[in-house]
Motif scaffolding. Structure first.
Motif, PDB file in Angstrom:
ATOM      1  N   MET A  12     119.775 -28.992  28.518  1.00 55.04           N
ATOM      2  CA  MET A  12     119.852 -30.027  29.548  1.00 55.04           C
ATOM      3  C   MET A  12     119.563 -29.468  30.938  1.00 55.04           C
ATOM      4  O   MET A  12     118.860 -30.109  31.742  1.00 55.04           O
ATOM      5  CB  MET A  12     121.231 -30.684  29.511  1.00 55.04           C
ATOM      6  N   PHE A  13     120.063 -28.276  31.227  1.00 56.46           N
ATOM      7  CA  PHE A  13     119.800 -27.656  32.534  1.00 56.46           C
ATOM      8  C   PHE A  13     118.303 -27.427  32.732  1.00 56.46           C
ATOM      9  O   PHE A  13     117.761 -27.656  33.812  1.00 56.46           O
ATOM     10  CB  PHE A  13     120.545 -26.330  32.660  1.00 56.46           C
ATOM     11  N   LEU A  14     117.636 -26.957  31.688  1.00 52.52           N
ATOM     12  CA  LEU A  14     116.205 -26.678  31.790  1.00 52.52           C
ATOM     13  C   LEU A  14     115.390 -27.955  31.929  1.00 52.52           C
ATOM     14  O   LEU A  14     114.343 -27.965  32.586  1.00 52.52           O
ATOM     15  CB  LEU A  14     115.724 -25.888  30.567  1.00 52.52           C
ATOM     16  N   HIS A  15     115.861 -29.016  31.317  1.00 52.46           N
ATOM     17  CA  HIS A  15     115.100 -30.271  31.356  1.00 52.46           C
ATOM     18  C   HIS A  15     115.326 -31.049  32.651  1.00 52.46           C
ATOM     19  O   HIS A  15     114.377 -31.591  33.230  1.00 52.46           O
ATOM     20  CB  HIS A  15     115.478 -31.151  30.168  1.00 52.46           C
ATOM     21  N   PHE A  18     119.644 -27.550  37.169  1.00 56.82           N
ATOM     22  CA  PHE A  18     121.013 -27.025  37.125  1.00 56.82           C
ATOM     23  C   PHE A  18     121.980 -27.834  37.991  1.00 56.82           C
ATOM     24  O   PHE A  18     123.162 -27.944  37.678  1.00 56.82           O
ATOM     25  CB  PHE A  18     121.019 -25.564  37.567  1.00 56.82           C
ATOM     26  N   LYS A  19     121.501 -28.392  39.062  1.00 53.09           N
ATOM     27  CA  LYS A  19     122.354 -29.197  39.938  1.00 53.09           C
ATOM     28  C   LYS A  19     122.514 -30.613  39.402  1.00 53.09           C
ATOM     29  O   LYS A  19     123.582 -31.225  39.529  1.00 53.09           O
ATOM     30  CB  LYS A  19     121.752 -29.233  41.343  1.00 53.09           C
ATOM     31  N   SER A  20     121.465 -31.120  38.791  1.00 61.56           N
ATOM     32  CA  SER A  20     121.440 -32.528  38.379  1.00 61.56           C
ATOM     33  C   SER A  20     122.399 -32.846  37.242  1.00 61.56           C
ATOM     34  O   SER A  20     122.989 -33.931  37.197  1.00 61.56           O
ATOM     35  CB  SER A  20     120.012 -32.915  37.965  1.00 61.56           C
ATOM     36  N   VAL A  21     122.552 -31.924  36.312  1.00 60.22           N
ATOM     37  CA  VAL A  21     123.369 -32.180  35.117  1.00 60.22           C
ATOM     38  C   VAL A  21     124.850 -31.987  35.418  1.00 60.22           C
ATOM     39  O   VAL A  21     125.249 -30.972  36.000  1.00 60.22           O
ATOM     40  CB  VAL A  21     122.950 -31.238  33.966  1.00 60.22           C
ATOM     41  N   SER A  51     124.370 -20.017  30.540  1.00 57.58           N
ATOM     42  CA  SER A  51     123.145 -20.665  30.068  1.00 57.58           C
ATOM     43  C   SER A  51     121.908 -19.915  30.550  1.00 57.58           C
ATOM     44  O   SER A  51     120.957 -19.698  29.785  1.00 57.58           O
ATOM     45  CB  SER A  51     123.084 -22.116  30.561  1.00 57.58           C
ATOM     46  N   VAL A  52     121.919 -19.519  31.795  1.00 57.92           N
ATOM     47  CA  VAL A  52     120.777 -18.799  32.382  1.00 57.92           C
ATOM     48  C   VAL A  52     120.495 -17.507  31.631  1.00 57.92           C
ATOM     49  O   VAL A  52     119.355 -17.228  31.244  1.00 57.92           O
ATOM     50  CB  VAL A  52     121.039 -18.507  33.875  1.00 57.92           C
ATOM     51  N   PRO A  95     114.182 -26.845  37.770  1.00 60.21           N
ATOM     52  CA  PRO A  95     115.334 -26.001  37.427  1.00 60.21           C
ATOM     53  C   PRO A  95     115.322 -24.675  38.179  1.00 60.21           C
ATOM     54  O   PRO A  95     116.363 -24.211  38.668  1.00 60.21           O
ATOM     55  CB  PRO A  95     115.167 -25.785  35.916  1.00 60.21           C
ATOM     56  N   TYR A  96     114.147 -24.053  38.284  1.00 61.63           N
ATOM     57  CA  TYR A  96     114.004 -22.775  39.000  1.00 61.63           C
ATOM     58  C   TYR A  96     114.425 -22.930  40.454  1.00 61.63           C
ATOM     59  O   TYR A  96     115.200 -22.128  40.987  1.00 61.63           O
ATOM     60  CB  TYR A  96     112.549 -22.322  38.896  1.00 61.63           C
ATOM     61  N   ASN A  97     113.931 -23.967  41.104  1.00 55.88           N
ATOM     62  CA  ASN A  97     114.218 -24.165  42.518  1.00 55.88           C
ATOM     63  C   ASN A  97     115.649 -24.621  42.766  1.00 55.88           C
ATOM     64  O   ASN A  97     116.244 -24.274  43.792  1.00 55.88           O
ATOM     65  CB  ASN A  97     113.214 -25.157  43.114  1.00 55.88           C
ATOM     66  N   GLN A  98     116.215 -25.392  41.835  1.00 57.34           N
ATOM     67  CA  GLN A  98     117.619 -25.775  41.973  1.00 57.34           C
ATOM     68  C   GLN A  98     118.528 -24.562  41.827  1.00 57.34           C
ATOM     69  O   GLN A  98     119.532 -24.435  42.539  1.00 57.34           O
ATOM     70  CB  GLN A  98     117.981 -26.841  40.940  1.00 57.34           C
ATOM     71  N   LEU A  99     118.186 -23.685  40.899  1.00 57.50           N
ATOM     72  CA  LEU A  99     118.967 -22.462  40.722  1.00 57.50           C
ATOM     73  C   LEU A  99     118.929 -21.626  42.006  1.00 57.50           C
ATOM     74  O   LEU A  99     119.945 -21.097  42.461  1.00 57.50           O
ATOM     75  CB  LEU A  99     118.415 -21.644  39.546  1.00 57.50           C
ATOM     76  N   LYS A 100     117.752 -21.523  42.581  1.00 59.29           N
ATOM     77  CA  LYS A 100     117.558 -20.757  43.817  1.00 59.29           C
ATOM     78  C   LYS A 100     118.356 -21.341  44.974  1.00 59.29           C
ATOM     79  O   LYS A 100     118.962 -20.603  45.762  1.00 59.29           O
ATOM     80  CB  LYS A 100     116.073 -20.725  44.163  1.00 59.29           C
ATOM     81  N   LYS A 101     118.393 -22.664  45.061  1.00 53.73           N
ATOM     82  CA  LYS A 101     119.054 -23.338  46.183  1.00 53.73           C
ATOM     83  C   LYS A 101     120.568 -23.420  46.029  1.00 53.73           C
ATOM     84  O   LYS A 101     121.312 -23.152  46.984  1.00 53.73           O
ATOM     85  CB  LYS A 101     118.482 -24.749  46.336  1.00 53.73           C
TER      86      LYS A 101
END
Length: 204
Positions: A12-15, A18-21, A51-52, A95-101
């Motif tokens: 779910m995080f990848l789809h 990470f912030k949205s779920v 998960s990461v 997902p990449y950019n949410q993880l970064k932010k």
């Protein structure tokens, strides 16, 4: 149950990002209570981290498998790209950019681990390509390996490459071909063009 939660959360995080779920959404997808998740993971940050690195280690294992097949260095790079695409599934860089932010400390840890794995893999790939006469013997392996890694990370930057213009899949394919055309010998170019033509035939 811990592994089931991890698998679904990573998916779910990848789809969705990470912030949205939310934890409620994960629980609903699994048909369990949020309390059950908290019995295994203290909070969302801990679940995101698990998960990461779960996804990271899974991809690393697959890359090791590909590298152990003794493929041509050119075909090996395309096979690694395919492995990463299949595991990350989503073409979006969200997902990449949410993880970064939203999880900068975790993002930094991931990038460092990713760099350590990639630098070893890319350096070995370049040396094999040179030895096989597919890559030019006058290239600077130190420089090329780091430019390659930097480029692969840069195409995920939404400010440089907005999602609405090109998909991550398209950009990755374009950059990989760009990388290879810059370093191949005439022999390597023949193999590269042959491989590209084979891929086009498969896609038709």
């Amino acid at each position: 149950m811990r592994e089931i939660i991890l698998n679904k959360s990573a998916e779910m995080f990848l789809h969705y990002g990470f912030k949205s779920v939310t934890m409620d959404e994960i629980a609903a997808q699994l048909g369990i209570s949020k309390k059950t998740i908290y019995q295994h993971y203290r909070n969302k940050t801990e679940l995101v981290e698990a998960s990461v690195f779960y996804v990271f280690e899974t991809i690393c294992s697959e890359i090791d498998r590909v590298c152990g097949q003794d493929k041509s260095p050119i075909r090996e790079l395309y096979e690694i790209k395919k492995v990463v695409r299949e595991h990350l599934k989503n073409e979006s860089s969200s997902p990449y950019n949410q993880l970064k932010k939203f999880y900068p400390k975790l993002f930094t840890q991931l990038i460092q681990k990713q760099y350590n794995v990639m630098i070893e893999s890319v350096t070995e790939n370049l040396h094999r390509g040179i030895a096989m006469g597919l890559f030019r013997d006058d290239i600077d392996v130190f420089f090329i390996s780091r430019i390659y890694i930097s480029g692969m990370n840069s195409i995920k930057d939404e400010e440089l490459f907005p999602n609405e213009n090109h998909s991550i899949q398209y950009l990755t394919t374009l950059f990989l071909e760009y990388h290879l055309r810059a370093i191949v010998t005439p022999k390597g170019l023949l193999e590269l063009n042959q491989f590209i033509n084979e891929e086009k035939t498969i896609q038709q």
